[in-house]
Design a protein around this motif. Sequence first.
Motif, PDB file in Angstrom:
ATOM      1  N   GLN A  10       0.858  -1.177   0.000  1.00  0.00           N
ATOM      2  CA  GLN A  10       0.000   0.000   0.000  1.00  0.00           C
ATOM      3  C   GLN A  10       0.897   1.231   0.000  1.00  0.00           C
ATOM      4  N   THR A  11       0.603   2.168  -0.882  1.00  0.00           N
ATOM      5  CA  THR A  11       1.408   3.372  -1.006  1.00  0.00           C
ATOM      6  C   THR A  11       0.587   4.582  -0.594  1.00  0.00           C
ATOM      7  N   LEU A  12       1.177   5.412   0.219  1.00  0.00           N
ATOM      8  CA  LEU A  12       0.545   6.631   0.689  1.00  0.00           C
ATOM      9  C   LEU A  12       1.333   7.815   0.141  1.00  0.00           C
ATOM     10  N   VAL A  13       0.626   8.738  -0.506  1.00  0.00           N
ATOM     11  CA  VAL A  13       1.251   9.932  -1.056  1.00  0.00           C
ATOM     12  C   VAL A  13       0.580  11.144  -0.423  1.00  0.00           C
ATOM     13  N   GLY A  18      -4.402  21.360  -3.493  1.00  0.00           N
ATOM     14  CA  GLY A  18      -4.525  22.353  -4.546  1.00  0.00           C
ATOM     15  C   GLY A  18      -3.222  22.923  -5.064  1.00  0.00           C
ATOM     16  N   LYS A  19      -2.095  22.308  -4.737  1.00  0.00           N
ATOM     17  CA  LYS A  19      -0.795  22.885  -5.100  1.00  0.00           C
ATOM     18  C   LYS A  19       0.064  21.972  -5.964  1.00  0.00           C
ATOM     19  N   ILE A  25      -0.556  13.934  -9.723  1.00  0.00           N
ATOM     20  CA  ILE A  25      -1.581  13.224  -8.957  1.00  0.00           C
ATOM     21  C   ILE A  25      -2.071  12.018  -9.751  1.00  0.00           C
ATOM     22  N   ALA A  26      -2.254  12.197 -11.042  1.00  0.00           N
ATOM     23  CA  ALA A  26      -2.728  11.107 -11.900  1.00  0.00           C
ATOM     24  C   ALA A  26      -1.741   9.943 -11.901  1.00  0.00           C
ATOM     25  N   ALA A  33      -2.084   4.388  -5.530  1.00  0.00           N
ATOM     26  CA  ALA A  33      -1.661   5.033  -4.285  1.00  0.00           C
ATOM     27  C   ALA A  33      -2.854   5.663  -3.574  1.00  0.00           C
ATOM     28  N   ARG A  34      -2.775   5.655  -2.286  1.00  0.00           N
ATOM     29  CA  ARG A  34      -3.739   6.396  -1.477  1.00  0.00           C
ATOM     30  C   ARG A  34      -3.187   7.813  -1.376  1.00  0.00           C
TER      31      ARG A  34
END
Length: 176
Positions: A10-13, A18-19, A25-26, A33-34
């Motif tokens: 599981q990957t957390l980013v 908004g920056k 993000i895509a 990724a979460r």
Amino acid sequence: AAYGSRGGMQTLVLLPAGKVAAGKIAQASLHGARILEVDGNFDACLDIVQELAGQGEAYLLNSLNPFRLEGQKTIGLEILEGFLADYDTVPDRIVLPVGNAGNTSALYKTFRELVHAGELEEGEVPKLTGVQAEGAAPMVEAIENGADEVRRWDDVETRATAIRIGNPVNAPKALP
């Protein structure tokens, strides 16, 4: 996110809300990724993930991870290899953007190791020039003031989202 997905992890980013450019993000999202948006900048995100890692809740795979910096040394080797193949010399200077200063410190380490191994003469080492945007330039400030360390900028702003960093964690390695 891609490596985590490939490894079945599981990957957390964490990203500043908004920056961040939609493409970044895509990329993380496409690999499962979460993604958590944080009310703050990249430095606030790093503070949070450092705390999570310190509690054993996450493995930190960013600019603080020494294995990542070892991998980034490849950039310096490939630059030298390409220049030697194309021009029979090494570049005089390498100019690179500075966010957390990982690439700068990795290239610096690469060239020091090559000199130590006798594969590169001291006089052949390319000068490294780090570039920061005016609204996020704590390393520039340190260099201009002759400081030995970087003062954290809490309020940073620039359109170049990847270098919108007010507290470059690899500054101690990159300032030399």
